[in-house]
Structures are given as C-alpha cells and as structure tokens.
Motif scaffolding. Structure first.
Motif, PDB file in Angstrom:
ATOM      1  N   PHE A 100      12.912   6.257  -2.718  1.00 48.24           N
ATOM      2  CA  PHE A 100      12.608   5.437  -1.317  1.00 48.24           C
ATOM      3  C   PHE A 100      14.090   5.573  -0.646  1.00 48.24           C
ATOM      4  N   GLU A 101      15.144   5.774  -1.417  1.00 49.43           N
ATOM      5  CA  GLU A 101      16.367   5.599  -0.464  1.00 49.43           C
ATOM      6  C   GLU A 101      16.680   7.016   0.015  1.00 49.43           C
ATOM      7  N   THR A 102      16.002   8.200  -0.355  1.00 49.93           N
ATOM      8  CA  THR A 102      16.395   9.444   0.076  1.00 49.93           C
ATOM      9  C   THR A 102      16.271   9.613   1.340  1.00 49.93           C
ATOM     10  N   HIS A 103      15.320   9.137   2.131  1.00 50.64           N
ATOM     11  CA  HIS A 103      14.877   9.325   3.517  1.00 50.64           C
ATOM     12  C   HIS A 103      14.179   8.055   4.297  1.00 50.64           C
ATOM     13  N   ASP A 104      14.410   7.878   5.333  1.00 51.85           N
ATOM     14  CA  ASP A 104      13.270   6.988   5.804  1.00 51.85           C
ATOM     15  C   ASP A 104      11.876   7.048   5.504  1.00 51.85           C
TER      16      ASP A 104
ATOM     17  N   PHE B 244       8.912   4.497   3.772  1.00 52.34           N
ATOM     18  CA  PHE B 244       7.645   4.407   4.081  1.00 52.34           C
ATOM     19  C   PHE B 244       6.661   4.916   3.135  1.00 52.34           C
ATOM     20  N   TYR B 245       6.833   6.182   2.819  1.00 54.10           N
ATOM     21  CA  TYR B 245       5.872   6.887   1.921  1.00 54.10           C
ATOM     22  C   TYR B 245       5.651   6.021   0.923  1.00 54.10           C
ATOM     23  N   TYR B 246       6.697   5.760  -0.027  1.00 53.73           N
ATOM     24  CA  TYR B 246       6.500   4.868  -1.198  1.00 53.73           C
ATOM     25  C   TYR B 246       5.958   3.321  -0.900  1.00 53.73           C
ATOM     26  N   MET B 247       6.523   2.749   0.150  1.00 53.88           N
ATOM     27  CA  MET B 247       6.010   1.382   0.438  1.00 53.88           C
ATOM     28  C   MET B 247       4.425   1.301   0.755  1.00 53.88           C
ATOM     29  N   LEU B 248       4.146   2.309   1.727  1.00 56.05           N
ATOM     30  CA  LEU B 248       2.698   2.205   2.129  1.00 56.05           C
ATOM     31  C   LEU B 248       1.699   2.691   1.089  1.00 56.05           C
TER      32      LEU B 248
ATOM     33  N   GLY C  28       2.285   3.005  -2.080  1.00 58.81           N
ATOM     34  CA  GLY C  28       2.472   1.836  -3.101  1.00 58.81           C
ATOM     35  C   GLY C  28       1.619   0.733  -3.032  1.00 58.81           C
ATOM     36  N   PHE C  29       1.754   0.088  -1.831  1.00 55.76           N
ATOM     37  CA  PHE C  29       0.883  -0.816  -1.573  1.00 55.76           C
ATOM     38  C   PHE C  29      -0.673  -0.770  -1.656  1.00 55.76           C
ATOM     39  N   HIS C  30      -0.858   0.498  -0.778  1.00 56.26           N
ATOM     40  CA  HIS C  30      -2.254   0.832  -1.145  1.00 56.26           C
ATOM     41  C   HIS C  30      -2.767   1.090  -2.628  1.00 56.26           C
ATOM     42  N   ALA C  31      -1.980   1.867  -3.325  1.00 52.24           N
ATOM     43  CA  ALA C  31      -2.445   1.988  -4.869  1.00 52.24           C
ATOM     44  C   ALA C  31      -2.744   0.733  -5.513  1.00 52.24           C
TER      45      ALA C  31
END
Lengths: 184, 81, 455
Positions: free
Chosen positions: A121-125, A129-133, A135-138
C-alpha cells in the motif's frame, strides 16, 4: 392506524430498519472512499493509469459475475423462504455462500500476485486506495458469508430478508468499485 | 421486475463493461460509458435485489442520491482526463 | 422517589458538583495564565493546572454517569439497587483515588515509584495504585448495576446504558499498558480517550437522553427505544474506526489518514440524530412536565453537542485540514464546546431532573437553574467563538507563515482576554447552578402536568 393504509416513512422500507441504517452507513463510507480515490486521481492521472496497469481486470470481471450471481441466489432464497420451501432456501443460501468463497479465492490470488511484484500500500497512492477499498470490501464478503450461514441455520423469512439485504449491499459496493478501481 | 430478469441484465451489463475494457477502449468517453453501466447495475441492485421497488418513495430517494453521486464521480473522471 | 436506593444518586451528584466547581475554578486560573503567562508559575505549573482542569472534568462526568445509573436503573428495572453499601464503598474508593492523584501531582511525591509515582501520560497519569482502585470501583459498580438489571426488567435504556458502562470499564484496562515506544503509547492511549468520548460515552449519553425524553415528554417507550437503538448503532459505526483521526501524524501507516477522515466525518451523524431525537420527542410529546430546567438542559445538551462535537469536530477532522490546524486553539475550541455540550450539559440535565425528586421538592420549575443554563451556555458559546478565531489566526501565522509559537501567542493576547471574560460567565453560571439545585425550597411559576398520561 388502520390495517389497510400502506406503511409510511421508515415503516415502508422493505426489511429491517437497523439493516438499512447499516447499509446506508456502509454506502456512505465506500462512497466517500471511492470519491476520494477519484479526487486524488485527478492530481496524478498518469501515475494512476500506470499503477492500474498492474491490476488483473479479467479476474475482477469474473468476480463481478460471481458476486452478482451470488446475489441472485440470495434473492431467490428469500422467495423460497417466504413460500415455506425451507430446504430449497437453504440450498440457495449455500450456493450464494460458495460463490462468496469463490470471490475470496480469486481476490486472494490477486493479492498474492501483487505481493509477488513487491507491491504494497506504500508503493503508490493508487495501491493505498486499492488495498484499503478492496480489503474493506473483502472483509464485508467474509462477514456476509458468516451472516448467510447464520441465516441458513436459523432460517425464517425475516432473517433471510435481513441477511440477503447485507449481501446485496456487498454486491452493490462491488459493482461501483469494480469500474472505478479496475477499468477507468 | 423479477430477480432472475435483474440477474440476466446484471450479467449482460458486466460483460459489456469488461468487453469495453478488453478491446482497449480508453479515454473520457470509455470511462463515462463504464460508469454509466455501473450506475444502471447499482440501480438494478437497489430496486430489485434490495426490493426498493416495493417502496417507491424510498426508491426515488436512493435513485436521486445515486444520481448526484455518479455525476460527481463522472465529473472527476472528466477532470482527470 | 419510587425506590429508596435511588438516593445513592444524591451522594454521587454532590461529589460530582463539588468537582465541577473545582474544575471550572481551575479553568478560570488557566484562562488567566493564558493572559499573564507567569501567573502562579512557581506554585502550580501550567501542566499541573491543566491536568487538574481536564481530569477533574473526566472524574466528575463519570461520577455523574454513575449517579445517573443509580438513579434511573431502579426506575427502569423496577427494583431496588442490588447493594446500597457497595454503591457507597465505590464512591469512597473513587474519592480517595481522586484525592490521591491531586496530592501526588501537586507535590510530585514518590516520583518514579512504580506503584505510587505519577505516570505522566495526559488523562491517564494516575499512579498505579489509583488505577487499580478505579478498576475495583468499576467492578463494584458493574456488579451492582448488572445484578439489579439482571434481576429486574430489561429495557432498551438499561441495555444501551450497560453496554456503554461495560465498554468504559473494559477500555480503561489499556491504561495499564505503557509501551516505551511513544507512537505505540499514543495508539493505545486513544483506545481509552477516543473510544470513551466518541464511543461508549455516546451510548451513555443516548440512553440518559432517552430516559429524560421518556419522563419529560411522555412519548411512547416504543418510539424512544427505536431511536435509541439507531443512535447507538450510528455512534459505534462511526466512532470505532473514527479513532483513525488521531492516527494522522503519530507514526501509524498512511491509510489511517483516509480511514480516520471518512469515518470521523460520519461521527456528525449520531450527534445530529440525538439533536433531532430530542426535538422530535418534545414536539410529539403530550406531557407538559413542570421541570422546565431539566427539559432546557436536555435540549441544550443535544443542540450544543451537535455543534461542539459534530460541527466543530468536523471542522478539523479531515487530514488535509488537520495538517494545518492540529494542536492549535481550534482544538481547544472544539474540546470546550464538545465536552460542555455533550457531557457537562447531559449531567446537569439529569441532575436537574433528579434533584427535586431526590429531595422531595416536586413540582419544581427551577427558574434560577434556567438562568444558570443561559449563563453557562452563553459563556461557553462565546468562548468557543473566541478560541475559533484565535485558532484561525494562529493556524495562519504559525502553520502557514511559519512564525514562532511564542510570537504568535503574543499576537493572540486579545482573544485570550476575551476568553477569560467568557470564563467568568461560565464560572458564575456553575456557581448559580449548584446554588439553585441545593438551596431554594420551593420554586414554581407554572404548574404544568406532572401526571403520567397514557404510558
């Protein structure tokens, strides 16, 4: 109040009020997250497009079909539960749960592929968002499977309606999340 | 609308957006088309799966908020070019 | 008073109000220190005075919650409190602990001692023996209240109240964990500080407000309960992950900036809900209760909580904004109106409702008490405005222009003078409130209807 008048206000909502409170809250959270994603994307369209190139849109497309079909099973389960076809309702809930698991497996393979590329998640903004959103969804998919299992165990038309509503919310979030994160 | 019909429509719409992406459609118009397809899908789930068609007032309310939201998202997509 | 053991609440409210007096007095001293930086610097350093101001606040609010629970649980559960003796023992432990903290801090005794020394962590700086005492007191309280509820009638109000009170006690256990890593220390620290005021305390607030609305407006219990469950769900949904708005700049991963911003923005919703709840209940209510002061405090509580906690909280909760405003007077403005609106006013509302009943002085309008509301609420509102302006100027000069902290403080002097004036109004209001609930024997200008129509 007479029996004939159609229900008004919050009583008109199909299903349980508390589930609708939860659904609306969840939609607000995911809605805000996706809007924030779109807003940050405006500041760096090239970087976002480049980062998105690492995603597997086909896998996500398959997952859309999986989840939408799972939602269909849940909706059919409610019809069966209402007409007293308990066995059939349980079978359909089971099918919905299995498809939920399929979704999670595909998602897991996606995450594994990302981590093999050394993407965090630190690679790029974009990936934040990809992991956060996703991940939350999963996590909501996992919660939904647990809820559907509880509903299948203590089956009743009301329980099925409440559990299926949560599942449809998870579905709804995904159909909006899919194009925004994977396709644009 | 019965749930099975809604499901078939959802599948068709999903295939539509995936095909758009697979055939390399890009740029503002492709983005707007994909978002429009997602909007219709969201509307189908709200009305049929979540059965808001049985509560027309709430259905209209949700549809309005979704419309405002999708307009914002589409606006941001246009801004990002 | 329907149940004899409700009078336990009287002792709790008295101690709470005594600490309230201490809290606002120290607040006034602090207000003057902002005007004249060296005032009392030798005798009570600023950090000690600030500790007294904030900790006496937290302790008296908790004592008020305990008192409120001892007052309303018998009425809700329709039975006497399990053990009266334990309730007074609990109060005694808390009073001794509070005195212990004040003495330990003022004279810095037992510095560095594992058991008796202060821990130097804002809000949870109590020496370990006091923390242990607090846990024992909390266990006594939870045992006492839970036994009463378990043996009696269970209502939505007692359910949510118990959920909140158990949460408060369990989260306090994090105060025993003190990691050497400062970032980790702060992370767990917020599990108490944030999850109290923006989680469990909100549950207590919603249930006490629900009880007051039930009694004062006469709206059906069924309606009140539906609201209560929704409010509790909204508070927990937004409040738990809303903790993230404290994790922007303490070394926690970057995703907290978005999680914190999004969830804490939603924290406005339960506060708006509580305000809507209070006004809708009064509007729908058929009862004209003579205790106008309690109603005024209830509505004032819901309204000022929405503005103080909701609006002023949202003002600086987005991480893009907080990057500039963090730790400025904007925070002080929000802190003052949020605590006053949500929790001070809530306690004063239940005290205003309960005291005439506890002292057998019904029916009772409490005109003086209402005067104290306007003094305190007016003073606090103006204090919020002056601090907000001070914070805005400070943010610009210090964070945007990069001027030095003390240079900026000098330029804020005029705001601090005005704030001191508003502080005087609040202190006068507090004194008037305490006098109003303790002294006058009879005070009734409108009869009202105190009966119980159609329950």
């Amino acid at each position: 109040m007479s029996e004939q008048t159609a229900p008004q206000g919050i009583d008109a909502l199909p299903g349980d009020l508390m589930m609708w409170v939860l659904i609306v809250s969840e939609l607000l959270v995911f809605g805000a997250g996706l809007a924030a994603f779109m807003a940050v994307r405006v500041t760096d369209p090239v970087g976002f497009a480049e980062a998105q190139g690492h995603l597997n849109a086909t896998a996500a497309g398959i997952n859309t079909v999986v989840l939408v079909t799972s939602g269909w099973f849940a909706a059919l389960a409610l019809r069966c539960s209402e007409t007293g076809q308990i066995g059939r309702a349980r079978g359909l809930l089971g099918a919905a749960m299995v498809l939920g698991l399929v979704f999670l497996v595909v998602k897991w393979l996606e995450y594994v592929a990302k981590s093999e590329l050394g993407i965090t998640f630190e690679t790029h903004d974009f990936f934040l968002f990809y992991y956060m959103l996703t991940g939350f969804h999963a996590m909501h998919v996992i919660a939904g499977i647990v809820i559907l299992a509880l509903v299948a165990w203590k089956i009743s038309p009301r329980n099925t309606e409440v559990g299926a509503a949560f599942w449809h919310m998870v579905d709804l979030v995904w159909v909006l999340l899919f194009p925004i994160i994977y396709l644009l | 609308m019965p749930v099975t019909q809604a499901w078939l429509s959802l599948i068709a719409l999903s295939l539509g957006s995936t095909l758009l992406a697979l055939f390399g459609a890009s740029g503002i118009w492709a983005a707007l088309a994909m978002l429009a397809l997602a909007w219709i899908k969201a509307q189908l789930i709200l009305r049929v799966y979540l059965n808001l068609q049985s509560a027309p007032g709430w259905g209209r309310g949700f549809a309005l908020v979704l419309a405002i939201y999708m307009s914002v998202i589409m606006g941001l997509a246009v801004l990002a070019g | 008073m329907k149940y004899q053991t409700q009078k336990i609440a009287f002792a709790y409210f008295i101690v709470a109000m005594a600490l309230f007096a201490v809290q606002v007095t120290v607040g006034l001293v602090l207000g003057w220190i902002y005007v004249d930086g060296n005032f009392l610097a030798e005798l009570i350093p600023f950090n000690i005075a600030r500790m007294l101001h904030t900790n006496s606040l937290v302790v008296w609010l908790l004592l008020g919650f305990f008192g409120a629970a001892y007052f309303l649980v018998p009425e809700e559960s329709e039975r006497e409190i399990h053990s009266e003796k334990l309730a007074y023992l609990q109060l005694l432990i808390l009073v001794i602990g509070t005195a212990g903290v004040v003495v330990t801090y003022l004279f810095d005794i037992a510095q560095g001692n594992f058991l008796f020394g202060k821990e130097g962590r804002e809000f949870i700086e109590q020496p370990k023996w006091v923390k242990a005492g607090i846990v024992v007191a909390a266990l006594i309280f939870l045992y006492n209240i839970s036994m009463t509820v378990l043996k009696g009638k269970k209502t939505a109000i007692t359910n949510i109240l118990l959920l909140g009170l158990w949460g408060i006690a369990i989260l306090f256990l994090f105060s025993f964990y003190n990691p050497a890593n400062l970032a980790l220390d702060k992370m767990y620290w917020w599990y108490i500080v944030h999850l109290w005021v923006e989680g469990t305390w909100e549950l207590v607030m919603a249930s006490i407000l629900a009880f007051l609305m039930l009694k004062l407006t006469g709206v059906d219990r069924e309606v009140v309960e539906k609201w209560l469950y929704v409010l509790a769900a909204l508070a927990l949904f937004s409040g738990i992950l809303g903790t993230g708005h404290h994790y922007f700049w303490i070394g926690t991963p970057g995703y907290w900036q978005w999680i914190g911003s999004i969830f804490s923005s939603l924290e406005v919703v339960p506060f708006f809900g509580m305000m809507a709840f209070a006004f809708v209940m009064v509007w729908k209510g058929r009862r004209d209760h003579p205790n106008k002061a309690a109603l005024l405090w209830s509505l004032g509580c819901a309204t000022l909580a929405f503005f103080g906690a909701g609006v002023w909280g949202f003002l600086h909760t987005l991480h893009g904004v907080n990057f500039y405003t963090h730790g400025t007077q904007i925070t002080a403005a929000h802190g003052h109106l949020a605590f006053f609106g949500a929790y001070v006013a809530l306690n004063l509302a239940i005290i205003s409702y309960a005291m005439p009943i506890l002292r057998g002085r019904d029916p009772y309008n409490q005109v003086l008490n209402m005067g104290s509301f306007w003094l305190m609420a007016g003073g606090m509102t103006f204090m919020t405005f002056t601090l907000t302006f001070a914070g805005t100027v400070q943010t610009h000069l210090q964070r945007v222009n990069g001027e030095g902290f003390m240079d900026v403080q000098d330029q804020l002097w005029i705001f601090y003078v005005m704030r001191f004036g508003t502080g005087i109004a609040v202190v006068l209001g507090a004194v008037l409130f305490i006098y109003a609930v303790l002294r006058p024997r009879k005070e009734l200008i409108e009869a009202g209807v105190s009966g119980t129509p159609a329950e």
